[in-house]
Motif scaffolding. Structure first.
Motif, PDB file in Angstrom:
ATOM      1  N   PRO A   6       0.805  -1.227   0.000  1.00  0.00           N
ATOM      2  CA  PRO A   6       0.000   0.000   0.000  1.00  0.00           C
ATOM      3  C   PRO A   6       0.833   1.270   0.000  1.00  0.00           C
ATOM      4  O   PRO A   6       0.319   2.349  -0.302  1.00  0.00           O
ATOM      5  N   MET A   7       2.127   1.169   0.345  1.00  0.00           N
ATOM      6  CA  MET A   7       2.974   2.368   0.344  1.00  0.00           C
ATOM      7  C   MET A   7       3.517   2.683  -1.042  1.00  0.00           C
ATOM      8  O   MET A   7       4.114   3.748  -1.268  1.00  0.00           O
ATOM      9  N   VAL A   8       3.324   1.777  -2.017  1.00  0.00           N
ATOM     10  CA  VAL A   8       3.854   1.982  -3.366  1.00  0.00           C
ATOM     11  C   VAL A   8       2.882   2.837  -4.180  1.00  0.00           C
ATOM     12  O   VAL A   8       1.670   2.633  -4.141  1.00  0.00           O
ATOM     13  N   SER A   9       3.434   3.783  -4.925  1.00  0.00           N
ATOM     14  CA  SER A   9       2.617   4.641  -5.777  1.00  0.00           C
ATOM     15  C   SER A   9       1.834   3.808  -6.785  1.00  0.00           C
ATOM     16  O   SER A   9       2.335   2.796  -7.294  1.00  0.00           O
ATOM     17  N   PRO A  10       0.611   4.223  -7.125  1.00  0.00           N
ATOM     18  CA  PRO A  10      -0.151   3.495  -8.146  1.00  0.00           C
ATOM     19  C   PRO A  10       0.372   3.724  -9.558  1.00  0.00           C
ATOM     20  O   PRO A  10      -0.067   3.052 -10.481  1.00  0.00           O
ATOM     21  N   GLY A  11       1.303   4.648  -9.750  1.00  0.00           N
ATOM     22  CA  GLY A  11       1.845   4.839 -11.090  1.00  0.00           C
ATOM     23  C   GLY A  11       2.379   6.237 -11.303  1.00  0.00           C
ATOM     24  O   GLY A  11       2.456   7.047 -10.380  1.00  0.00           O
ATOM     25  N   TYR A  12       2.767   6.500 -12.548  1.00  0.00           N
ATOM     26  CA  TYR A  12       3.274   7.810 -12.953  1.00  0.00           C
ATOM     27  C   TYR A  12       2.151   8.600 -13.623  1.00  0.00           C
ATOM     28  O   TYR A  12       1.401   8.059 -14.437  1.00  0.00           O
ATOM     29  N   TRP A  13       2.083   9.873 -13.306  1.00  0.00           N
ATOM     30  CA  TRP A  13       1.009  10.721 -13.811  1.00  0.00           C
ATOM     31  C   TRP A  13       1.152  10.937 -15.324  1.00  0.00           C
ATOM     32  O   TRP A  13       2.181  11.391 -15.805  1.00  0.00           O
ATOM     33  N   ASN A  14       0.116  10.555 -16.045  1.00  0.00           N
ATOM     34  CA  ASN A  14       0.066  10.769 -17.499  1.00  0.00           C
ATOM     35  C   ASN A  14       1.291  10.204 -18.220  1.00  0.00           C
ATOM     36  O   ASN A  14       1.819  10.817 -19.155  1.00  0.00           O
ATOM     37  N   ASN A  15       1.740   9.023 -17.793  1.00  0.00           N
ATOM     38  CA  ASN A  15       2.911   8.422 -18.427  1.00  0.00           C
ATOM     39  C   ASN A  15       2.684   6.917 -18.579  1.00  0.00           C
ATOM     40  O   ASN A  15       3.288   6.101 -17.875  1.00  0.00           O
ATOM     41  N   PRO A  16       1.797   6.511 -19.474  1.00  0.00           N
ATOM     42  CA  PRO A  16       1.476   5.089 -19.628  1.00  0.00           C
ATOM     43  C   PRO A  16       2.676   4.257 -20.062  1.00  0.00           C
ATOM     44  O   PRO A  16       2.766   3.079 -19.704  1.00  0.00           O
ATOM     45  N   GLU A  17       3.601   4.847 -20.833  1.00  0.00           N
ATOM     46  CA  GLU A  17       4.783   4.088 -21.264  1.00  0.00           C
ATOM     47  C   GLU A  17       5.629   3.691 -20.057  1.00  0.00           C
ATOM     48  O   GLU A  17       6.080   2.547 -19.950  1.00  0.00           O
ATOM     49  N   ALA A  18       5.860   4.638 -19.148  1.00  0.00           N
ATOM     50  CA  ALA A  18       6.647   4.331 -17.948  1.00  0.00           C
ATOM     51  C   ALA A  18       5.914   3.340 -17.052  1.00  0.00           C
ATOM     52  O   ALA A  18       6.528   2.439 -16.466  1.00  0.00           O
ATOM     53  N   ASN A  19       4.593   3.459 -16.957  1.00  0.00           N
ATOM     54  CA  ASN A  19       3.827   2.521 -16.138  1.00  0.00           C
ATOM     55  C   ASN A  19       3.936   1.105 -16.687  1.00  0.00           C
ATOM     56  O   ASN A  19       4.097   0.139 -15.924  1.00  0.00           O
ATOM     57  N   ALA A  20       3.861   0.966 -18.007  1.00  0.00           N
ATOM     58  CA  ALA A  20       3.967  -0.363 -18.616  1.00  0.00           C
ATOM     59  C   ALA A  20       5.362  -0.939 -18.429  1.00  0.00           C
ATOM     60  O   ALA A  20       5.531  -2.154 -18.279  1.00  0.00           O
ATOM     61  N   ARG A  21       6.365  -0.081 -18.417  1.00  0.00           N
ATOM     62  CA  ARG A  21       7.756  -0.527 -18.308  1.00  0.00           C
ATOM     63  C   ARG A  21       8.163  -0.861 -16.872  1.00  0.00           C
ATOM     64  O   ARG A  21       8.918  -1.800 -16.631  1.00  0.00           O
ATOM     65  N   GLU A  22       7.647  -0.093 -15.897  1.00  0.00           N
ATOM     66  CA  GLU A  22       8.167  -0.194 -14.538  1.00  0.00           C
ATOM     67  C   GLU A  22       7.208  -0.823 -13.537  1.00  0.00           C
ATOM     68  O   GLU A  22       7.597  -1.065 -12.390  1.00  0.00           O
ATOM     69  N   PHE A  23       5.967  -1.092 -13.931  1.00  0.00           N
ATOM     70  CA  PHE A  23       5.022  -1.765 -13.038  1.00  0.00           C
ATOM     71  C   PHE A  23       4.578  -3.067 -13.694  1.00  0.00           C
ATOM     72  O   PHE A  23       4.088  -3.075 -14.825  1.00  0.00           O
ATOM     73  N   THR A  24       4.760  -4.173 -12.983  1.00  0.00           N
ATOM     74  CA  THR A  24       4.421  -5.497 -13.510  1.00  0.00           C
ATOM     75  C   THR A  24       3.791  -6.347 -12.414  1.00  0.00           C
ATOM     76  O   THR A  24       4.361  -6.468 -11.315  1.00  0.00           O
ATOM     77  N   ALA A  25       2.646  -6.934 -12.697  1.00  0.00           N
ATOM     78  CA  ALA A  25       1.982  -7.866 -11.776  1.00  0.00           C
ATOM     79  C   ALA A  25       1.839  -7.273 -10.377  1.00  0.00           C
ATOM     80  O   ALA A  25       2.029  -7.958  -9.368  1.00  0.00           O
ATOM     81  N   GLY A  26       1.507  -5.988 -10.320  1.00  0.00           N
ATOM     82  CA  GLY A  26       1.294  -5.337  -9.040  1.00  0.00           C
ATOM     83  C   GLY A  26       2.548  -4.888  -8.332  1.00  0.00           C
ATOM     84  O   GLY A  26       2.473  -4.359  -7.216  1.00  0.00           O
ATOM     85  N   HIS A  27       3.702  -5.106  -8.946  1.00  0.00           N
ATOM     86  CA  HIS A  27       4.977  -4.713  -8.343  1.00  0.00           C
ATOM     87  C   HIS A  27       5.621  -3.575  -9.134  1.00  0.00           C
ATOM     88  O   HIS A  27       5.495  -3.508 -10.359  1.00  0.00           O
ATOM     89  N   TRP A  28       6.332  -2.707  -8.417  1.00  0.00           N
ATOM     90  CA  TRP A  28       7.158  -1.694  -9.059  1.00  0.00           C
ATOM     91  C   TRP A  28       8.576  -2.233  -9.185  1.00  0.00           C
ATOM     92  O   TRP A  28       9.155  -2.729  -8.220  1.00  0.00           O
ATOM     93  N   LYS A  29       9.139  -2.163 -10.384  1.00  0.00           N
ATOM     94  CA  LYS A  29      10.495  -2.661 -10.640  1.00  0.00           C
ATOM     95  C   LYS A  29      11.493  -1.549 -10.315  1.00  0.00           C
ATOM     96  O   LYS A  29      11.546  -0.524 -10.985  1.00  0.00           O
ATOM     97  N   SER A  30      12.283  -1.764  -9.278  1.00  0.00           N
ATOM     98  CA  SER A  30      13.088  -0.686  -8.693  1.00  0.00           C
ATOM     99  C   SER A  30      14.313  -0.301  -9.504  1.00  0.00           C
ATOM    100  O   SER A  30      14.818   0.810  -9.375  1.00  0.00           O
ATOM    101  N   GLY A  31      14.853  -1.234 -10.316  1.00  0.00           N
ATOM    102  CA  GLY A  31      16.108  -0.963 -10.998  1.00  0.00           C
ATOM    103  C   GLY A  31      17.320  -1.197 -10.121  1.00  0.00           C
ATOM    104  O   GLY A  31      18.463  -0.975 -10.553  1.00  0.00           O
ATOM    105  N   ASP A  32      17.104  -1.653  -8.887  1.00  0.00           N
ATOM    106  CA  ASP A  32      18.204  -1.950  -7.968  1.00  0.00           C
ATOM    107  C   ASP A  32      18.482  -3.454  -7.964  1.00  0.00           C
ATOM    108  O   ASP A  32      17.559  -4.273  -7.957  1.00  0.00           O
ATOM    109  N   ILE A  33      19.764  -3.799  -7.950  1.00  0.00           N
ATOM    110  CA  ILE A  33      20.185  -5.198  -7.874  1.00  0.00           C
ATOM    111  C   ILE A  33      20.530  -5.524  -6.427  1.00  0.00           C
ATOM    112  O   ILE A  33      21.277  -4.785  -5.774  1.00  0.00           O
TER     113      ILE A  33
END
Length: 335
Positions: free
Chosen positions: A191-218
């Motif tokens: 619940p603490m994760v943002s629901p997405g990026y404002w007016n940026n469907p490309e970024a949402n499709a790239r960085e949110f998957t199956a309810g998770h935000w992909k952090s880019g951190d290893i």
């Protein structure tokens, strides 16, 4: 990161409650605000958390190590959150033991790993200070993990365990979860994760998957749930087929007594693909050479992790308004 993250009241309430619970904050706390109030750390971890516990906010207009320690003592500050480089500068430029810091109980940190040498010095000078590491991002409304009270020494290489309502999975490049202890990208939900990026469907499709935000951190997560961060995906160095995590080198080099701070970045190479370039800010008045840094690394790491290029400078490394290291400018310098 794409701009325009959507933050909801629900996100913020959860984040504030996590900080209060994890850091054992009660009524009447006093925090020193060194992060910008416009940044998620200053806004949530300091300002809104203090509002929630009826605390006070001590503002320092711009970070200065000597002034910060003076304010900690003068204002009877009980809590603050700083990046590790700020703690290191306080240790280099002042002595905590010269001030009455009996009220100072909670020292939060994030934005980068805290070198074990810095933790050891803080524990020596401030034995009653509880150090708490937290890991998060604007997209997670701040904390996704927190280090339990008292675990900074035993788990110095960890950013803590996932917050109670959060879920972190370590995923490989094919979107499959890896085994405990293995490395991969951190995918975060809750619940603490943002629901997405404002007016940026490309970024949402790239960085949110199956309810998770992909952090880019290893990083990795062990069987006890302790999370470790190794590097940003884009900052990991591939030197002739060997993956080298910049954080490992940075943690070592910062422990050198003549080093204030350092940054490790990939240096393009036609033969190996990438080589290791280290930028070092040296302590005023200390003699430090490139060979000193290379020898220090050879004595403590595998040969292939020895820096190929070393840049020693007197000026601070580039950081954003929150004090977090910005490597883009360094990469431009060597391009």
């Amino acid at each position: 990161k794409p701009k325009g993250v959507i933050l909801t009241h629900f996100n913020i309430i959860h984040s504030v409650m996590h900080f209060q619970h994890t850091m054992a904050l009660g009524d009447g706390e006093r925090t020193l605000l060194v992060a910008p109030g416009s940044h998620v750390t200053g806004l949530v971890a300091n300002m809104l958390t203090m509002t929630h516990v009826a605390g006070a906010i001590v503002v320092i207009p711009a970070f200065d190590a000597v002034e910060a320690v003076r304010l900690l003592a003068k204002e009877k500050v009980t809590h603050t959150i700083m990046v590790p480089a700020m703690y290191n500068l306080c240790l280099l430029r002042t002595n905590f033991r010269d001030h009455d810091l009996s009220a100072f109980r909670i020292g939060g940190f994030g934005g980068a790993p805290m070198p074990e040498s810095t933790i050891a010095q803080l524990r020596e000078q401030l034995p009653d200070l509880e150090l708490i590491n937290a890991y998060g991002a604007t997209e997670t409304t701040s904390p996704s993990t927190c280090l339990p009270l008292g675990d900074a020494g035993e788990h110095a290489d960890s950013v803590g365990q996932p917050v109670p309502c959060g879920d972190i999975r370590i995923m490989d490049d094919h979107g499959r979860e890896v085994a405990p202890g293995e490395s991969g990208e951190l995918w975060i939900s809750g619940p603490m994760v943002s629901p997405g990026y404002w007016n940026n469907p490309e970024a949402n499709a790239r960085e949110f998957t199956a309810g998770h935000w992909k952090s880019g951190d290893i990083g990795s997560m062990d069987e006890q749930g302790f999370v470790r961060i190794f590097d940003r995906k884009k900052d990991m160095i591939n030197r002739g087929g060997y993956n080298i995590y910049s954080v490992e080198l940075e943690n070592l080099i910062i422990s050198h007594p003549a080093v204030v701070e350092c940054a490790v970045i990939p240096h393009p190479d036609e033969v190996l693909g990438e080589k290791i370039h280290v930028f070092v800010t040296q302590v005023d008045g200390e003699e430090l050479s490139e060979d000193d840094i290379r020898q220090f690394c050879r004595e403590n790491l595998a040969d292939y992790k020895t820096p190929d290029y070393v840049t020693i400078q007197d000026e601070p490394l580039p950081r954003n308004a929150n004090g977090k290291l910005v490597k883009a400018g360094l990469k431009e310098r060597i391009a």
